[in-house]
Design an enzyme around this catalytic site. Structure first.
Site, PDB file in Angstrom:
ATOM      1  N   GLU A  91       8.664   4.715   8.557  1.00 22.57           N
ATOM      2  CA  GLU A  91       8.207   3.340   8.450  1.00 22.57           C
ATOM      3  C   GLU A  91       8.234   2.582   9.771  1.00 22.57           C
ATOM      4  O   GLU A  91       7.349   1.775  10.051  1.00 22.57           O
ATOM      5  CB  GLU A  91       9.022   2.604   7.390  1.00 22.57           C
ATOM      6  CG  GLU A  91       8.926   3.207   5.994  1.00 22.57           C
ATOM      7  CD  GLU A  91       7.502   3.283   5.460  1.00 22.57           C
ATOM      8  OE1 GLU A  91       6.606   2.635   6.034  1.00 22.57           O
ATOM      9  OE2 GLU A  91       7.278   3.998   4.474  1.00 22.57           O
ATOM     10  N   ALA A 123       0.857  -1.176   0.000  1.00 22.55           N
ATOM     11  CA  ALA A 123       0.000   0.000   0.000  1.00 22.55           C
ATOM     12  C   ALA A 123       0.895   1.228   0.000  1.00 22.55           C
ATOM     13  O   ALA A 123       2.102   1.141   0.232  1.00 22.55           O
ATOM     14  CB  ALA A 123      -0.923   0.005   1.219  1.00 22.55           C
ATOM     15  N   HIS A 150      -1.349   1.146   9.412  1.00 20.47           N
ATOM     16  CA  HIS A 150       0.013   1.576   9.064  1.00 20.47           C
ATOM     17  C   HIS A 150      -0.036   2.785   8.134  1.00 20.47           C
ATOM     18  O   HIS A 150       0.627   3.806   8.369  1.00 20.47           O
ATOM     19  CB  HIS A 150       0.750   0.410   8.402  1.00 20.47           C
ATOM     20  CG  HIS A 150       2.135   0.730   7.936  1.00 20.47           C
ATOM     21  ND1 HIS A 150       3.261   0.203   8.526  1.00 20.47           N
ATOM     22  CD2 HIS A 150       2.589   1.515   6.920  1.00 20.47           C
ATOM     23  CE1 HIS A 150       4.339   0.654   7.912  1.00 20.47           C
ATOM     24  NE2 HIS A 150       3.955   1.447   6.919  1.00 20.47           N
ATOM     25  N   GLU A 151      -0.832   2.678   7.065  1.00 20.46           N
ATOM     26  CA  GLU A 151      -0.879   3.773   6.089  1.00 20.46           C
ATOM     27  C   GLU A 151      -1.513   5.021   6.686  1.00 20.46           C
ATOM     28  O   GLU A 151      -1.077   6.144   6.404  1.00 20.46           O
ATOM     29  CB  GLU A 151      -1.644   3.335   4.838  1.00 20.46           C
ATOM     30  CG  GLU A 151      -1.092   2.095   4.145  1.00 20.46           C
ATOM     31  CD  GLU A 151       0.391   2.175   3.853  1.00 20.46           C
ATOM     32  OE1 GLU A 151       0.889   3.276   3.540  1.00 20.46           O
ATOM     33  OE2 GLU A 151       1.073   1.142   3.924  1.00 20.46           O
TER      34      GLU A 151
END
Length: 841
Positions: free
Chosen positions: A318, A260, A295-296
């Site tokens: 990240e 993604a 996460h995104e």
């Protein structure tokens, strides 16, 4: 040193107009205006552009307009825009025309197709915005973007910002205009154009959320949309800052390089990570969708709102987003046991970091290729492990206050690691950098040995863990936040020397040296201490049992421990109820089978299969192959893991036959077969499958009802053992039957098929020029990483020679690591084969 742009020319605003119609034409054209701030007078402005045709342009500066000339510098991936008279300091506006072709390699603005429709999508991280339009393609050059798109009236157009307006053109096309974005780095710009269907709007507070997909997937959009709203609310609460963009579009892309991409306001996903039939999905599918979603969305603050200044601090984006996803999702869905799932990912990072050719989390980056190379386990999973370790050390409340401080101080700007340490120190009242910098700036991690000392003391020592085993060079000690567990008692100690004495916590009958598996180190328990853990393994927490298995496997592979100790531990888990712990056993046993038993003769291979069947067969028989009504998810997942052990590894005939019989049913009527079983069922049937079954799998990979079912069928094509069917699967990798995003995965899986690996490697070499053209550089490096599955010394030499003659720029480190893994596996086979024989005897 590779080219970096001058800091004396800075963009403040982009106005971009693009004309394209992916259904009719692979080419597009555009016009670009960039407002600039010039800190020095001069006649030349340099910016990035790759594979674009740049037309006439002009510059306004100091009340005067000048025509421009353009020189392309392909080696630097830049263009030099020149004028006749010097530009003065201050504001300027550059206007250029440009054109390009929709790419085939999932980079820049690229072409994708699905179900007869053709699309254009962007993927611009790390340095591919320059392949879409001319720009200042470095993260420190944040600017505001106004995008306009002219395309066919039927096409959906999605970009970062909300739509400002649209109008119909005399030729029947439409022009869609978007609002100006907040300050963004170029790699976060997004565009999707084509026949996409949009879901109804869900709201998270004031933020509208919509999911876009190719037509026909309407029933698969609800789960991700609901989870996105829950994640967004939880993240706003954590950061104390509202979601910073005007809307949130979630776009399911039919062919996508990454899992993604966190484009601000328009997040792009692989279809398998967004479109989900929640009723029939596997536990793993649900975990992955919600974890990647969170996460995104965490990136909207950590990465988008506050952005690293340069790619050497990629880990700031990240690592934090990886940790945050598990933290938030564990709070939202405790039933998914996310931190147990994280244990598998962390172990992969420990494995990579034990190599001599590893890298520090913070790594100086000089080029675009080096930036791409660092999207790996060290940056993500090791980084997240260190963040988790730091949060536990500082306490969650202190850590959260520091993070909020960092976000608020640096919003809409760029930051470095030192800025985060400073924010945390303001709230912790101690030198945080002193504790965390060795973990961030140094390669590797420690092996922690714990031995009995005098009285109630323990002697704790640390040394660097080497994948090649004991005897490596000594290094400075790490500051290790050590947490010991004895029975129910825990003891905490910051281990800062090579050898220290610490009090033993409590009087428990066992001692575990990485309580809750919160530390990024491997503990070594020897002699009676290991025996006590094996005897009382059920008293450990699931995360600790999982960790004990993975640590003991790594110790055996590297030569710190005898393989027999691992096998004894695995035997003690015969009645294990937690599916994550049981899942940790599968990988080591599969490797023992392929690396040791298969090379040691049929007698050893048969003895290993019989042993695994004897250990786990009774539990599988008791549970049965068919799910009962209202059975819990952990029970279903446990059954699937036991089938992998008894069927795929032990190849127990009854289990294999019963499972294989379910294969076609699982494809024809998925609701009648527990989805958690599907992948293993398809694999077992494929091993003895014929051409008709192969064709059934091919058809399912294209037409199954969900992306996850399609992917399972596609990967199971790699498990056929018939040479003609292997050859057919290889040929399919050069066709649209296998999407670009999955070709490396298919080839890598064929490397792991003992009957296919020789043919697969020969095919890669013969068709490399064709394979490479449509393979993104990041995925090409993953193929290099997979080559140690070929095993032999002759293959090791061949792999090195081939990729030196056919270099992959983003795989320099991967090629060194592959060579190292070949050698490590060979040493493991020599050392551990006699150990396995002794244990089985």
């Amino acid at each position: 040193m590779p080219f970096r742009l001058s800091p004396h020319v800075r963009p403040s605003r982009y106005r971009v107009h693009v004309e394209l119609d992916p259904e009719r034409n692979r080419r597009y054209r555009g016009e670009l205006e960039i407002d600039l701030e010039l800190a020095r007078a001069g006649r030349v402005i340099e910016l990035h552009a790759v594979d674009l045709t740049i037309g006439a342009g002009w510059i306004d500066n100091g009340g005067k307009r000048q025509r421009t000339s353009v020189e392309t510098r392909a080696a630097d991936e830049t263009i030099r825009v020149s004028v006749a008279r010097p530009l003065t300091r201050g504001d300027a506006t550059l206007k250029l025309r440009f054109s390009g072709k929709l790419r085939d390699d999932l980079r820049g603005l690229y072409f994708a197709q699905s179900q007869g429709h053709r699309y254009a999508f962007t993927q611009l991280e790390a340095t591919d915005a320059r392949r879409f339009f001319p720009c200042f393609d470095e993260p420190a050059f944040k600017a505001r973007f106004s995008l306009e798109v002219t395309t066919a009236a039927s096409h959906a157009v999605i970009a970062n910002a909300p739509e400002r307006g649209r109008r119909r053109l005399p030729d029947g096309r439409k022009r869609v205009c978007f609002e100006e974005t907040p300050l963004l780095s170029t790699y976060l710009v997004a565009l999707a154009v084509g026949e996409l269907s949009g879901s109804r709007v869900t709201r998270a507070g004031e933020t509208p959320i919509r999911l876009w997909h190719v037509p026909g997937h309407e029933k698969l959009a609800g789960y991700a949309r609901k989870e996105a709203a829950a994640c967004l609310i939880a993240l706003e609460r954590y950061f104390g800052v509202p979601y910073p963009y005007g809307k949130l579009d979630l776009v399911a892309v039919p062919d996508f390089e990454f899992g993604a991409m966190e484009n601000a306001g328009a997040v792009f996903f692989r279809e398998t990570l967004l479109l989900l039939d929640a009723k029939n999905a596997t536990v793993g599918d649900k975990r992955r969708v919600v974890e990647v979603m969170c996460h995104e969305l965490a990136h909207m603050w950590y990465g988008n709102l506050v952005t690293m200044a340069w790619w050497d601090d990629l880990w700031l984006n990240e690592a934090f987003a990886t940790w945050m996803a598990f933290e938030i999702v564990d709070g939202l869905h405790p039933e998914l046991a996310m931190w147990n799932d994280f244990g598998h990912s962390r172990d992969s990072a420990l494995g990579a970091d034990a190599l001599s050719h590893t890298h520090a989390i913070y790594t100086p980056v000089a080029s675009a290729d080096e930036a791409t190379e660092n999207f790996d386990l060290i940056t993500y999973e090791k980084g997240a492990s260190v963040i988790r370790m730091l949060e536990r050390y500082l306490t969650p409340a202190v850590f959260r206050r520091g993070v909020r401080d960092y976000i608020k101080r640096h919003r809409e700007s760029n930051a470095q690691a030192a800025d985060l340490w400073a924010a945390l120190e303001r709230h912790a009242g101690e030198d945080v950098g002193k504790v965390v910098r060795p973990w961030i700036e140094r390669e590797g991690f420690p092996l922690v040995r714990v031995r009995p000392g005098a009285g109630k003391e323990l002697v704790v020592s640390q040394e660097r863990f080497h994948a090649a085993g004991p005897g490596g060079a000594s290094e400075r000690p790490w500051p290790v936040p050590l947490v010991l567990r004895s029975g129910r008692s825990r003891g905490r100690h910051l281990l800062s020397k090579r050898r220290e004495r610490v009090p033993r916590p409590g009087r428990g009958a066992f001692l575990y040296a990485n309580a809750d598996e919160g530390g990024f180190y491997r503990p070594l328990h020897e002699g009676a201490a290991f025996d006590a853990l094996v005897e009382r393994v059920g008293q450990l927490e699931p995360a600790e049992r999982l960790g004990l298995v993975t640590h003991q496997w790594a110790l055996a592979h590297a030569g710190y421990a005898d393989l027999g100790e691992l096998m004894r531990l695995i035997d003690a888990l015969a009645d294990e109820r937690d599916p994550d712990v049981l899942g940790a056993v599968v990988g080591p046993l599969a490797t023992v089978q392929t690396q040791l038993a298969s090379n040691a003769g049929e007698a050893v291979a048969t003895a290993l299969r019989d042993h695994v069947a004897g250990v786990f067969g009774p539990a599988f028989e008791e549970l049965g192959l068919h799910a009962r009504r209202r059975e819990s998810e952990p029970v279903r997942l446990r059954r699937a893991t036991l089938l992998a052990l008894v069927g795929a590894i032990a190849e127990e005939p009854t289990a294999v036959a019963e499972a294989s019989a379910l294969a076609e049913l699982s494809l024809r009527d998925p609701a009648r077969v527990d989805s958690n079983l599907s992948a293993t069922v398809l694999t077992l049937a494929a091993r003895e499958g014929d051409a008709a079954l192969h064709e059934t799998y091919v058809e399912a990979s294209l037409t199954a009802a969900t992306p996850q079912e399609q992917r399972r069928a596609r990967l199971a094509l790699c498990d056929f053992r018939d040479s003609k069917l292997i050859a057919r699967t290889l040929r399919l990798t050069l066709t649209d039957t296998i999407p670009t995003q999955d070709r490396v995965m298919v080839l890598a899986r064929l490397f792991n098929n003992e009957q296919a690996r020789e043919a697969a490697w020969a095919f890669v070499k013969k068709r490399w020029s064709t394979i490479q053209k449509r393979m993104p550089t990041l995925l090409a490096s993953r193929l290099v990483e997979a080559t140690p599955a070929l095993q032999t010394a002759a293959h090791r030499r061949d792999v090195q020679a081939f990729f030196k003659a056919n270099p992959v720029p983003t795989a320099k480190r991967a090629l060194k690591q592959a060579d190292e893994r070949f050698r490590l596996d060979a040493a493991f086979r020599r050392r551990a084969t006699p150990q396995l024989k002794r244990f089985l005897a």
